[in-house]
Enzyme design. Structure first.
Site, short mmCIF file in Angstrom:
data_model
loop_
_atom_site.label_atom_id
_atom_site.label_comp_id
_atom_site.label_asym_id
_atom_site.label_seq_id
_atom_site.Cartn_x
_atom_site.Cartn_y
_atom_site.Cartn_z
CE LYS A 77 -5.01 -1.15 0.97
NZ LYS A 77 -4.64 -2.45 1.45
CB THR A 81 -0.91 0.01 1.24
OG1 THR A 81 -1.82 -1.09 1.14
CG2 THR A 81 -1.72 1.30 1.32
CE LYS A 92 0.94 1.60 7.10
NZ LYS A 92 0.38 1.43 5.73
#
Lengths: 301, 301
Positions: free
Chosen positions: B176, B100, B244
């Protein structure tokens, strides 16, 4: 006769939700007398096997229960206290408030009703017109156990998911408020997600197909997402309904002294969509506020 | 031999996700050479039928594809450009980035990879450890059609929902990112809803039972809601992961010049939960930040 089960019901507010709900009560053998400002609504109830009254007080005269499916708390107050429906009810009758109201207003109305010796049941619903027609509404009830027990046969005729969430009137309204908090934020965040994806050139239909099958899914994303791709979809529920309902959420938070940062941010986006002239459009069109903010820059020639 | 199908794969990052993914490639008859800093991880791959290398460059030597399942973009850069894995690959090889990463970083890495004549496929995943084990990951691919076609047999061994979302590297990362935007906001708003209900004395378990069956439901509400009622649930994914990931969401919005008010508000709540000392707890415990804000007043004696 305080223990007589509810048999006669005054039903106030025969709109898109109220009309089929009153019909379901008639089918369950309750004697229903309805009132609505619109003559056509009264006639429809008569055609469904109920009776119509010329005023709320006339509908309420001697009834065992008064069911309020009006637009908001102000209308509920007007019917109960100004139009005289409360005073006209049988002693020991039960008032069932099913409109979406702020929790503190439901609590205040309850205090005035119970002061007359009558029962008060705070019982807002979710499930929309389809739930009203099918008798499959979700009903969230805040009321003392004895009052809940009296109202239960009436509620069972209207919904198949009847939850007693607390003993205090206002607690049903709180759960309905929380429902609207989640629903409103879920619609707005789907629009926020779409606007970011569109800016990166991602096809919205493909995006929602992927998200709908992942841990990022919500009921609202699956329902409203496709309508966000349409230029002007048929109105299932309007932007201005969430301007109102998220307003109730924030009023409830203000009254309870609770910070609700996501609800507050979502409310701003519905307000902006309404301010841009889209208040009467389908609530999926909150995406227009995001597109106004996050549009790809035009190529000015 | 630019058209030779992918047969040999260097797999970098054999963690909780990477290890079972590498195993799935071995089972599909790819020749997999793996590298991870941890010796136990390398040994596990050998036990699963793969080979282990002493460095990323050694794993990549002459391979048809390099698959990166590392923690973030910085690690991907270190492997490709500092450890020399990119230069070690066969000419015309395909780099598949499945970590990611922020969309603009995926795009920048792609530019450096394709400059060497190799393919780059931006292919982040969702579906967690269960999806990695079962080969049922959702894979969101941004890549030119020719690069996507080369990588497809590899991706099909890892996931059963492989979506080609756009021709540009960074578009997979954007989808994503949107997934994490929705997931993070859905967790935070469930906590916000719970904190309002708790303040009104509503039982949280009953609340989520009602909401889970209504239009207010989300995948996250059903999954994380019950864990919000537990004092310290087992950690499926930590608060700091959403610190995050929502950070990446906001960086992506900043890079694209897109306002994301709900994601920004949700990020604040995960940050506050982390600041209160709960960063390593299960992400459902973002509810602790809401409880810190909205606690019922204590009865000071």
């Amino acid at each position: 006769m305080p223990d007589r089960p509810i048999s006669t019901i005054a039903f106030i507010g025969l709109g898109a939700m109220g009309a089929p709900m009153a019909g379901n009560l008639v089918r369950r053998q309750f004697r229903v007398t309805g009132f609505d400002m619109r003559e056509a609504a009264r006639e429809a109830l008569v055609a469904a096997g109920g009776a119509a009254a010329a005023s709320a007080a006339e509908a309420a005269a001697g009834a065992d229960a008064l069911l309020l499916m009006v637009v908001n708390a102000a209308q509920a107050r007007a019917v109960l206290f100004e139009a005289g429906a409360l005073a006209a009810l049988a002693p020991g009758a039960t008032v069932i408030l099913m409109a979406t109201c702020p929790p503190d207003e439901a609590e205040a109305i309850a205090a005035e009703v119970t002061r007359t010796g009558r029962h008060f049941v705070d019982a807002p619903v979710s499930g929309g017109v389809n739930g009203a027609r099918g008798g499959t509404l979700t009903i969230m009830v805040g009321a003392p156990a004895v009052s809940f027990a009296r109202a239960k046969p009436v509620l069972d005729a209207l919904g198949d998911k009847v939850f007693h969430v607390g003993e205090k009137p206002g607690q049903g309204a709180t759960v309905k408020t929380v429902n609207q908090l989640l629903a409103g934020v879920h619609i707005a965040v789907a629009a926020e997600a779409l606007s970011l994806a569109e800016k990166a050139g991602i096809d919205g239909r493909l995006l929602f197909e992927i998200m709908g099958g992942s841990a990022a899914s919500s009921w609202m994303l699956k329902d409203r997402g496709p309508r966000m791709q349409e230029p002007d979809p048929a109105v299932a529920s309007a932007v201005d309904i969430f301007v109102k309902d998220l307003g109730i959420v924030l009023d409830a938070g203000r009254a309870a002294r609770a910070a609700l940062p996501l609800a507050a941010a979502a409310h701003q986006m519905f307000l902006a969509a309404s301010g841009l002239g889209h208040g009467a459009r389908d609530d999926s069109q909150v995406v227009r506020a995001y597109r106004a903010l996050n549009a790809r820059p035009a190529n000015d020639a």
